[in-house]
Motif scaffolding. Sequence first.
Motif, PDB file in Angstrom:
ATOM      1  N   VAL A   1       0.855  -1.186   0.000  1.00 47.02           N
ATOM      2  CA  VAL A   1       0.000   0.000   0.000  1.00 47.02           C
ATOM      3  C   VAL A   1       0.894   1.241   0.000  1.00 47.02           C
ATOM      4  CG1 VAL A   1      -1.826   1.249   1.185  1.00 47.02           C
ATOM      5  CG2 VAL A   1      -1.768  -1.228   1.302  1.00 47.02           C
ATOM      6  N   ASP A   2       0.725   2.052  -1.019  1.00 41.70           N
ATOM      7  CA  ASP A   2       1.504   3.287  -1.126  1.00 41.70           C
ATOM      8  C   ASP A   2       0.643   4.433  -0.629  1.00 41.70           C
ATOM      9  OD1 ASP A   2       2.651   5.612  -1.944  1.00 41.70           O
ATOM     10  OD2 ASP A   2       2.910   5.047  -4.038  1.00 41.70           O
TER      11      ASP A   2
ATOM     12  N   GLY B   1       1.766   7.613  -0.200  1.00 44.46           N
ATOM     13  CA  GLY B   1       2.388   8.914  -0.464  1.00 44.46           C
ATOM     14  C   GLY B   1       3.897   8.853  -0.609  1.00 44.46           C
ATOM     15  N   SER B   2       4.436   7.695  -0.951  1.00 49.79           N
ATOM     16  CA  SER B   2       5.881   7.596  -1.087  1.00 49.79           C
ATOM     17  C   SER B   2       6.313   8.191  -2.426  1.00 49.79           C
ATOM     18  CB  SER B   2       6.325   6.141  -1.005  1.00 49.79           C
ATOM     19  OG  SER B   2       6.329   5.566  -2.278  1.00 49.79           O
ATOM     20  N   CYS B   3       7.642   8.307  -2.599  1.00 46.35           N
ATOM     21  CA  CYS B   3       8.140   8.878  -3.854  1.00 46.35           C
ATOM     22  C   CYS B   3       8.310   7.785  -4.901  1.00 46.35           C
ATOM     23  CB  CYS B   3       9.453   9.591  -3.611  1.00 46.35           C
ATOM     24  SG  CYS B   3      10.803   8.471  -3.232  1.00 46.35           S
ATOM     25  N   ASN B   4       7.925   6.561  -4.596  1.00 47.37           N
ATOM     26  CA  ASN B   4       7.981   5.412  -5.500  1.00 47.37           C
ATOM     27  C   ASN B   4       9.303   4.674  -5.466  1.00 47.37           C
ATOM     28  OD1 ASN B   4       5.441   5.743  -6.272  1.00 47.37           O
ATOM     29  ND2 ASN B   4       5.831   6.268  -8.390  1.00 47.37           N
ATOM     30  N   ALA B   5      10.298   5.198  -4.767  1.00 41.61           N
ATOM     31  CA  ALA B   5      11.563   4.479  -4.683  1.00 41.61           C
ATOM     32  C   ALA B   5      11.355   3.183  -3.898  1.00 41.61           C
ATOM     33  CB  ALA B   5      12.628   5.345  -4.031  1.00 41.61           C
TER      34      ALA B   5
ATOM     35  N   GLU C   1       8.629   1.511  -3.724  1.00 43.59           N
ATOM     36  CA  GLU C   1       7.881   0.600  -4.604  1.00 43.59           C
ATOM     37  C   GLU C   1       8.838  -0.098  -5.565  1.00 43.59           C
ATOM     38  OE1 GLU C   1       6.291   3.523  -3.688  1.00 43.59           O
ATOM     39  OE2 GLU C   1       5.174   2.065  -2.524  1.00 43.59           O
ATOM     40  N   MET C   2       9.800   0.680  -6.092  1.00 45.39           N
ATOM     41  CA  MET C   2      10.730   0.078  -7.041  1.00 45.39           C
ATOM     42  C   MET C   2      11.553  -1.012  -6.368  1.00 45.39           C
ATOM     43  SD  MET C   2      11.985   3.225  -9.368  1.00 45.39           S
ATOM     44  CE  MET C   2      12.977   2.276 -10.487  1.00 45.39           C
ATOM     45  N   GLU C   3      11.908  -0.790  -5.111  1.00 38.59           N
ATOM     46  CA  GLU C   3      12.691  -1.803  -4.411  1.00 38.59           C
ATOM     47  C   GLU C   3      11.828  -3.018  -4.079  1.00 38.59           C
ATOM     48  OE1 GLU C   3      15.332  -1.142  -5.317  1.00 38.59           O
ATOM     49  OE2 GLU C   3      16.650  -0.128  -3.916  1.00 38.59           O
TER      50      GLU C   3
ATOM     51  N   THR D   1      -0.697  10.542   3.569  1.00 38.83           N
ATOM     52  CA  THR D   1      -1.207  11.840   3.151  1.00 38.83           C
ATOM     53  C   THR D   1      -2.655  12.000   3.598  1.00 38.83           C
ATOM     54  OG1 THR D   1      -1.997  10.997   1.045  1.00 38.83           O
ATOM     55  CG2 THR D   1       0.246  11.825   1.089  1.00 38.83           C
TER      56      THR D   1
ATOM     57  N   MET E   1      11.142  13.667   5.274  1.00 33.26           N
ATOM     58  CA  MET E   1      11.242  15.083   4.935  1.00 33.26           C
ATOM     59  C   MET E   1       9.882  15.750   4.864  1.00 33.26           C
ATOM     60  SD  MET E   1      14.102  15.262   2.096  1.00 33.26           S
ATOM     61  CE  MET E   1      14.546  16.792   2.881  1.00 33.26           C
ATOM     62  N   PHE E   2       8.832  14.946   4.931  1.00 36.07           N
ATOM     63  CA  PHE E   2       7.501  15.503   4.710  1.00 36.07           C
ATOM     64  C   PHE E   2       6.774  15.748   6.025  1.00 36.07           C
ATOM     65  CE2 PHE E   2       8.823  12.960   1.106  1.00 36.07           C
ATOM     66  CZ  PHE E   2       8.780  13.920   0.123  1.00 36.07           C
TER      67      PHE E   2
ATOM     68  N   CYS F   1      16.118   4.996   3.058  1.00 41.88           N
ATOM     69  CA  CYS F   1      15.479   5.911   2.114  1.00 41.88           C
ATOM     70  C   CYS F   1      16.070   5.718   0.725  1.00 41.88           C
ATOM     71  CB  CYS F   1      15.625   7.353   2.572  1.00 41.88           C
ATOM     72  SG  CYS F   1      14.637   8.478   1.570  1.00 41.88           S
ATOM     73  N   PRO F   2      15.594   4.745  -0.027  1.00 35.86           N
ATOM     74  CA  PRO F   2      14.782   3.605   0.410  1.00 35.86           C
ATOM     75  C   PRO F   2      15.694   2.489   0.912  1.00 35.86           C
ATOM     76  CG  PRO F   2      15.116   3.519  -1.943  1.00 35.86           C
ATOM     77  CD  PRO F   2      15.838   4.727  -1.468  1.00 35.86           C
TER      78      PRO F   2
ATOM     79  N   LYS G   1      -1.719  11.135  -3.452  1.00 40.26           N
ATOM     80  CA  LYS G   1      -0.446  11.223  -2.745  1.00 40.26           C
ATOM     81  C   LYS G   1       0.059  12.652  -2.614  1.00 40.26           C
ATOM     82  CE  LYS G   1       2.482   8.518  -4.592  1.00 40.26           C
ATOM     83  NZ  LYS G   1       3.479   7.475  -4.810  1.00 40.26           N
TER      84      LYS G   1
ATOM     85  N   ARG H   1       1.602  15.602  -1.294  1.00 41.08           N
ATOM     86  CA  ARG H   1       2.333  15.744  -0.035  1.00 41.08           C
ATOM     87  C   ARG H   1       2.644  17.195   0.279  1.00 41.08           C
ATOM     88  NH1 ARG H   1       7.142  12.169  -2.147  1.00 41.08           N
ATOM     89  NH2 ARG H   1       6.467  13.311  -3.963  1.00 41.08           N
TER      90      ARG H   1
ATOM     91  N   LEU I   1       6.582  22.805   0.842  1.00 40.05           N
ATOM     92  CA  LEU I   1       7.774  22.422   1.600  1.00 40.05           C
ATOM     93  C   LEU I   1       9.021  23.079   1.021  1.00 40.05           C
ATOM     94  CD1 LEU I   1       7.077  18.638   2.270  1.00 40.05           C
ATOM     95  CD2 LEU I   1       7.179  20.458   3.954  1.00 40.05           C
TER      96      LEU I   1
ATOM     97  N   PHE J   1      19.661   4.695  -6.132  1.00 40.08           N
ATOM     98  CA  PHE J   1      18.916   5.687  -6.921  1.00 40.08           C
ATOM     99  C   PHE J   1      19.764   6.922  -7.183  1.00 40.08           C
ATOM    100  CE2 PHE J   1      15.825   2.932  -5.129  1.00 40.08           C
ATOM    101  CZ  PHE J   1      14.866   2.796  -6.110  1.00 40.08           C
TER     102      PHE J   1
END
Lengths: 174, 488
Positions: free
Chosen positions: A48-49, A51-55, A57-59, A94, A126-127, A150-151, B209, B211, B216, B315
């Motif tokens: 379940v995502d 609000g992540s930056c998708n990194a 998810e990629m991992e 979020t 950071m959010f 991260c990640p 999403k 944010r 920010l 990354f």
Amino acid sequence: MFRIIKKSLKTGIVTGRHPAAGPTTQPVSPEAIEKAKPFRKSLTIREVDTGSCNACEMEMNALANSVYDVERFGIHVAASPRHADALVVTGPVTVNMARPLRDVYKATPGPKVVIALGDCAITCGMFAGSYAVTGPVDRHIPVDLRIPGCPPRPAEILNAINELRQDKPTRCEP
Amino acid sequence: MPRAMTPVERVTEAFGAAIAEVSAVQGTPMLRVEKEHVPVVAHYVHTHPELRGTLSLLWAMDHRPREARSELYYLFTLRERREWLLLRTELRGEDRLFRSITPHIHAAKWYEREIRDLFGLIPQGHPDLRRLVRHEHWPKGTHPLKKEFSWNTVLQRQQGEYRFRHIEGEGVFEVPVGPIHAGIIEPGHFRFSVAGEPIMQLELRHFWKHRGVEKLFEQQNLATAVPLAERVSGDTTIGHSLAYCQAVEALLGLEVPRRARYLRSLFLELERLHNHLGDVGAICNDTAYVLAHAHCGRMKERIMQLSDRLTGSRFLRGANQVGGVAVDLTGAQLAEVVTELDAIEPDFSELERILFANASLTDRLETTGVLKERTAWDHAVMGVVGKATGIDRDLRRDRPFAAYDELQVKVSVYRYGDVRARMRVRMDEIHESMRLIRDVRERIPQGPITAEPSGVPVAGDSRCEILRSCSGPRFSGRYWGTSSRTSR
């Protein structure tokens, strides 16, 4: 057909060809290990995502590739929370995802474990504080395992999940 | 022979009185247009045969509390010479209304809805004013990018309903999907109205999403916001951080050393490689050709591990910094990169041959999901999808940044606009990226990797504005920066 077989033979086995991960930094609690007991042979994950930056998810996707090949540990990814034993949640929760997260938790049949993956899911990263972010995952649903980074690298995710599913805890919380 | 008119001359000649001011932002001509004339001027720029501008970006700015006005900026990319043209308009005082350009220019649709949500400015004449970013439970009157809105406000929940459009008729079904849906993927809500196989309508609901990244950014200072830019989108770490760094460097008047520019190109191409390898695999996986997915996943993993060895992050996080790069590569490391690519390239070429020899796969790719050039043009499509539709644009070639002024980028363009064309673009770019990285290794000069920040904007007055762009594998990013000595 010959070409395909030749390619497979030439490639050989790539599973396990990755640098070893360091030791897990967040200890796994004995309660979580106890809770994950039914899933030692097989664990189905719903990702379940929130609000992540998708990194992250990629991992998680990388875990399924032939290098990490999580299926050999009996770990599968399900398309629906109703088929899942574990929820892997990424990202700071979020404002818009807070309710879907609670819904998905309710829709997952028990017994279930919740894994917070990545710094954002654990502390908001950071959010933190943003008007659009409600707080880390454990503000909304109980979290059993935290995998920081991260990640986090796929090998680290794998290590942490394996530690959760072991017979005896190697380390305990002080 | 008379000299050809410049785009600015053309527009000013056609609309003399409506153009209040002609200026330039770092080489990009900017026209200030009175707000009631914006739709006609925009329409002219969009449709005039010599201009044919597509709307690349539309954004707003709130100047309060310094000045009681808001501004809207429309960035057009002109067809022939791929130049930029910037239109700007002002809303003075408490004026919250502006005229929508969406009825003429489809590409403005979501921009204007977003501006309405975030700034509270209302596009008059917009055909669809439903909320976009602010979901129905956000309290009325919440506009986060207004300056008086505090970044850490705790939002209350209110009751509300999002009105989906419905199609009714015999045999029409509505299939709702999401926000949490199959696969390891980000949330999104899709509502298909189908009559059998054909999809009659698709309603999208996104921004799950959100944010508050823009807000920010306002809290950070120029040099420390790079990690935030890296986390705007995980798979485009270098793309976003590079666009951001270039914007800040232009503001501070920093000259990035040549070696750093080459390294930036190298990192950007590595990022493109892992994204494209992943995407080619994903296309095959979605057409039930899992073997190719497995091979691509394996190759992508090699690139990720290589990135990890080079920069300590899979990354490439932390590689960019304002003024240059934070990671220098030794000769041995550059050789390692090239050796790795020398191993992957024949591997990938073999896979390509297997793919295109497979009739059941190509049959699923060809004539599937065709995007017509006209539709792509109307919606200002860019990147891989644009190149697969015949839109020959690539910021690396058209507006060189990093070291692309010295590296020749070959842009591959296909016309069919189907999935196969999009896959071909990606495959060609994989080879091109590898070639570019080899080129970087050949040409990279010795020298420092970072410029010392001077901390003072170059502009004579207290304010300066810049626009910097960068083309990543999945996006073409533009950062608009404005800075003043009093603000951060």
